[in-house]
Design a protein around this motif. Structure first.
Motif, PDB file in Angstrom:
ATOM      1  N   SER A   1       0.813  -1.212   0.000  1.00  0.00           N
ATOM      2  CA  SER A   1       0.000   0.000   0.000  1.00  0.00           C
ATOM      3  C   SER A   1       0.850   1.267   0.000  1.00  0.00           C
ATOM      4  O   SER A   1       0.662   2.168  -0.833  1.00  0.00           O
ATOM      5  N   LEU A   2       1.784   1.376   0.935  1.00  0.00           N
ATOM      6  CA  LEU A   2       2.581   2.602   1.034  1.00  0.00           C
ATOM      7  C   LEU A   2       3.434   2.822  -0.206  1.00  0.00           C
ATOM      8  O   LEU A   2       3.512   3.953  -0.728  1.00  0.00           O
ATOM      9  N   ASP A   3       4.065   1.764  -0.698  1.00  0.00           N
ATOM     10  CA  ASP A   3       4.883   1.911  -1.907  1.00  0.00           C
ATOM     11  C   ASP A   3       4.037   2.372  -3.085  1.00  0.00           C
ATOM     12  O   ASP A   3       4.473   3.191  -3.899  1.00  0.00           O
ATOM     13  N   THR A   4       2.825   1.848  -3.182  1.00  0.00           N
ATOM     14  CA  THR A   4       1.948   2.255  -4.280  1.00  0.00           C
ATOM     15  C   THR A   4       1.548   3.709  -4.142  1.00  0.00           C
ATOM     16  O   THR A   4       1.553   4.472  -5.119  1.00  0.00           O
ATOM     17  N   TRP A   5       1.203   4.125  -2.906  1.00  0.00           N
ATOM     18  CA  TRP A   5       0.831   5.530  -2.699  1.00  0.00           C
ATOM     19  C   TRP A   5       1.986   6.459  -3.027  1.00  0.00           C
ATOM     20  O   TRP A   5       1.813   7.470  -3.712  1.00  0.00           O
ATOM     21  N   ASN A   6       3.180   6.124  -2.568  1.00  0.00           N
ATOM     22  CA  ASN A   6       4.355   6.960  -2.846  1.00  0.00           C
ATOM     23  C   ASN A   6       4.656   6.999  -4.336  1.00  0.00           C
ATOM     24  O   ASN A   6       5.076   8.033  -4.876  1.00  0.00           O
ATOM     25  N   TRP A   7       4.450   5.888  -5.001  1.00  0.00           N
ATOM     26  CA  TRP A   7       4.639   5.810  -6.458  1.00  0.00           C
ATOM     27  C   TRP A   7       3.698   6.765  -7.170  1.00  0.00           C
ATOM     28  O   TRP A   7       4.111   7.544  -8.032  1.00  0.00           O
ATOM     29  N   LEU A   8       2.424   6.754  -6.790  1.00  0.00           N
ATOM     30  CA  LEU A   8       1.444   7.658  -7.388  1.00  0.00           C
ATOM     31  C   LEU A   8       1.743   9.107  -7.036  1.00  0.00           C
ATOM     32  O   LEU A   8       1.646  10.005  -7.875  1.00  0.00           O
ATOM     33  N   ASP A   9       2.109   9.339  -5.790  1.00  0.00           N
ATOM     34  CA  ASP A   9       2.437  10.690  -5.352  1.00  0.00           C
ATOM     35  C   ASP A   9       3.623  11.237  -6.137  1.00  0.00           C
ATOM     36  O   ASP A   9       3.631  12.407  -6.546  1.00  0.00           O
ATOM     37  N   GLY A  10       4.612  10.388  -6.377  1.00  0.00           N
ATOM     38  CA  GLY A  10       5.803  10.815  -7.087  1.00  0.00           C
ATOM     39  C   GLY A  10       5.566  11.161  -8.539  1.00  0.00           C
ATOM     40  O   GLY A  10       6.340  11.929  -9.136  1.00  0.00           O
ATOM     41  N   MET A  11       4.522  10.608  -9.137  1.00  0.00           N
ATOM     42  CA  MET A  11       4.241  10.935 -10.534  1.00  0.00           C
ATOM     43  C   MET A  11       3.266  12.105 -10.676  1.00  0.00           C
ATOM     44  O   MET A  11       2.857  12.451 -11.779  1.00  0.00           O
ATOM     45  N   GLY A  12       2.888  12.708  -9.531  1.00  0.00           N
ATOM     46  CA  GLY A  12       2.079  13.922  -9.590  1.00  0.00           C
ATOM     47  C   GLY A  12       0.588  13.747  -9.462  1.00  0.00           C
ATOM     48  O   GLY A  12      -0.180  14.614  -9.884  1.00  0.00           O
ATOM     49  N   CYS A  13       0.134  12.621  -8.885  1.00  0.00           N
ATOM     50  CA  CYS A  13      -1.307  12.471  -8.673  1.00  0.00           C
ATOM     51  C   CYS A  13      -1.819  13.601  -7.782  1.00  0.00           C
ATOM     52  O   CYS A  13      -1.154  14.025  -6.831  1.00  0.00           O
ATOM     53  N   ALA A  14      -3.025  14.060  -8.077  1.00  0.00           N
ATOM     54  CA  ALA A  14      -3.552  15.281  -7.463  1.00  0.00           C
ATOM     55  C   ALA A  14      -4.155  15.025  -6.087  1.00  0.00           C
ATOM     56  O   ALA A  14      -5.344  15.237  -5.856  1.00  0.00           O
ATOM     57  N   PHE A  15      -3.335  14.566  -5.148  1.00  0.00           N
ATOM     58  CA  PHE A  15      -3.812  14.342  -3.791  1.00  0.00           C
ATOM     59  C   PHE A  15      -3.955  15.686  -3.075  1.00  0.00           C
ATOM     60  O   PHE A  15      -3.075  16.543  -3.153  1.00  0.00           O
ATOM     61  N   VAL A  16      -5.074  15.862  -2.371  1.00  0.00           N
ATOM     62  CA  VAL A  16      -5.300  17.131  -1.692  1.00  0.00           C
ATOM     63  C   VAL A  16      -5.259  17.014  -0.174  1.00  0.00           C
ATOM     64  O   VAL A  16      -4.890  17.952   0.511  1.00  0.00           O
ATOM     65  N   LYS A  17      -5.645  15.869   0.379  1.00  0.00           N
ATOM     66  CA  LYS A  17      -5.579  15.706   1.826  1.00  0.00           C
ATOM     67  C   LYS A  17      -5.874  14.259   2.200  1.00  0.00           C
ATOM     68  O   LYS A  17      -6.447  13.502   1.426  1.00  0.00           O
ATOM     69  N   ALA A  18      -5.448  13.910   3.402  1.00  0.00           N
ATOM     70  CA  ALA A  18      -5.822  12.627   3.981  1.00  0.00           C
ATOM     71  C   ALA A  18      -7.013  12.864   4.891  1.00  0.00           C
ATOM     72  O   ALA A  18      -7.136  13.912   5.517  1.00  0.00           O
TER      73      ALA A  18
END
Length: 567
Positions: free
Chosen positions: A171-188
């Motif tokens: 899970s964490l590796d996937t989230w960091n992978w998406l975050d690193g490519m610029g996915c538009a995350f706004v908040k947890a």
């Protein structure tokens, strides 16, 4: 249906059970496509004289699972061709609200002081539990009243140790992978509904209005899910993935009955083509929701239910699952009748994500204590307090589930006919403004100075509607709902003009599909991997979890695993 707890451990249909069911309900359509009546496996594939396209992996479907697989495989050195039957990228994922239930210690979780680890996710996925801070009472079939936690953690030991561990650890590796490519995350965000509503205690939201990409094309969707889909597409594109749209897979080609999956047959621009996957074929073909045969197997009471979220943008035809069955894939039922996969939006035919499906409607429910629900016959038919997420796991509980009750009513092209009836006093109290063509679909709203006029506006029998409202008003005066045991009735329906708003009821997620293991390899009826065949997303079973998390995590796992395969 048999249930086994070892290995992948989900509720996998045995070959015998599937054949028993299919011979009665499904087999004619599925097996006739190339399987002998005595065997679920294909009898052999016609030899392919010439491959029109070749790559290390052929990815079928460009939704979250397919794009995740394609991007991960390509950046790890594999040559990828990704096809989609649609003429657009993104599948249903691009239409989603963008809630992403994966964590394990993301930067956003840490910034807000949320503590979550892979072990916490794993425990949440494998230890059945109930909330202690909220309770509800359900009535069992033997008329007992049972008080229980309002929400179970959305999982249980039936998920299987292997799948849950893989999900938690990736899970964490996937989230960091998406975050690193610029996915538009706004908040947890901590879910108000459940500690682990979408697979993690603190899930991530994407921007509602995704900023245009530099290479944006006219008509590209920009809803919440696009904040994940487009960065994935761009990453895949940057690493050389070839995309072929309006290309529909028609057959999986396997060497003999028990050999390696070699590639696929597809229809592309009106021609039959053959595509070779030197390492693998990946199925990200989506839900069985619109496939009457598979629906009869997974969710028989829903067979005639016509309204499928995502259509016509995507086609939930289940053909990927059928094709996999034909080459020997097994099925996992999981929790196919998934009560948490329903949404209700008054006044809106489609899902709330807007274009290309029209207006949003009202996301919040109206006051049930001041309204009634009637069907196409104008009759009240249920307790309006029943929500879309009543517990399905209480042994012996009555089937008081909103969607199931509604599905037994008369349906039309928009799904079950359910009208919310309220008066002017209630409308003003709730500060509701009904604007046909603006915030409610014109055909999903009616108004009348009398109940007879209202009945005419929404095309239900006037006598029945009048009788339903009269009866309800009598029960309000009595202070007790003798008909459906509604607990709170605060006002009669008496002040004109009267209003009717139709529910838009969507089944937006399905569970169950071809069985996969923690590496996303498709398994046969003996639980052995079918060489060269992988799957993830709604076409794959073996894990009880809805939303974007599962296809993204296991799509990425598949892509990384395939890249390491020998050709």
């Amino acid at each position: 249906m048999s249930e086994k707890k070892d290995g992948i451990g989900s509720k996998m249909l045995s070959k015998r059970d599937f054949m028993k069911v299919s011979s009665l309900t499904v087999g004619g359509a599925i097996l006739a496509a190339g399987c002998a009546s005595t065997s679920i496996a294909a009898t052999g594939s016609k030899p392919v004289q010439k491959w029109d396209y070749e790559a290390d992996v052929i990815v079928i479907g460009t939704g979250p699972a397919g794009l995740s697989c394609a991007a991960a495989a390509a950046e790890n050195g594999a040559a990828v061709i990704a096809i989609d039957a649609n003429d657009k990228i993104g599948g249903k994922g691009i239409l989603s609200g963008g809630n992403l239930g994966i964590g394990g210690g993301t930067r956003m979780q840490k910034a807000l002081g949320f503590v979550e680890t892979a072990d916490i996710i794993y425990e949440d996925r494998t230890v059945p539990n109930l909330r202690k801070d909220a309770t509800m009472t359900v009535e069992t079939v033997d008329n007992r009243k049972v008080t229980m936690g309002m929400w179970r953690k959305i999982s249980g030991a039936e998920d299987g140790e292997g799948m849950s561990r893989a999900f938690a650890d990736n899970s964490l590796d996937t989230w960091n992978w998406l975050d690193g490519m610029g996915c538009a995350f706004v908040k947890a965000k901590k879910s108000k509904m459940s500690q682990v509503y979408r697979g993690t205690r603190y899930f991530t939201l994407t921007a509602r209005n995704f900023v245009d990409r530099d290479n944006a094309k006219s008509g590209d969707l920009k809803s919440g899910g696009a904040g994940i889909i487009w960065p994935l597409y761009d990453r895949a594109d940057e690493n050389g993935v070839k995309f072929m749209l309006s290309c529909k897979m028609t057959r999986i080609i396997r060497e003999d009955n028990d050999g390696r999956v070699l590639g696929i047959e597809a229809n592309y621009k009106g021609k039959t083509i053959y595509m070779k996957g030197k390492k693998a074929v990946f199925l990200g073909t989506g839900s069985w929701n619109g496939n009457k045969n598979l629906k009869q197997l997974f969710l028989p009471w829903l067979t005639k239910y016509p309204h499928i979220t995502g259509e016509p943008y995507v086609k939930n035809d289940g053909k990927g699952i059928e094709a996999a069955i034909q080459v020997g894939a097994s099925l996992s039922t999981d929790r196919g009748s998934d009560w948490h996969g329903w949404h209700r939006h008054p006044g809106s035919r489609w899902h709330r994500s807007g274009a290309p499906f029209g207006i949003r409607g009202f996301e919040d429910p109206f006051l049930e204590s001041e309204s009634i629900y009637v069907n196409a016959e104008g009759n009240r038919f249920m307790n309006e307090e029943i929500g879309e997420d009543n517990p399905a796991w209480v042994g012996g509980s009555k089937p008081f589930y909103f969607a199931q009750i509604c599905a037994t009513q008369t349906t039309d092209e928009d799904g079950p006919v359910v009208w919310i009836i309220m008066d002017e006093t209630s409308r003003q109290k709730q500060k509701l403004e009904f604007k046909p063509g603006d915030n409610v679909e014109k055909f999903m709203y009616g108004k009348g100075n009398t109940l007879q006029e209202l009945a005419s506006a929404i095309n239900v029998p006037a006598g029945n509607l009048t009788a339903s409202v009269k009866r309800y008003n009598e029960l309000v005066a009595k202070g007790k709902d003798d008909d459906f045991d509604k607990q709170e009735m605060t006002a009669k329906i008496i002040q004109p003009p009267f209003h009717a708003i139709k529910w838009g009821i969507q089944k937006h997620n399905t569970l169950g599909g071809v069985t996969i293991n923690p590496q996303a390899r498709v398994l046969d009826w003996e639980r052995n991997p079918i060489p060269g065949l992988y799957a993830a997303g709604e076409c794959a079973g073996a894990m009880d979890l809805i939303g974007l998390a599962r296809p993204l995590v296991f799509g990425r796992i598949a892509g990384m695993t395939i890249a390491k395969e020998e050709k």
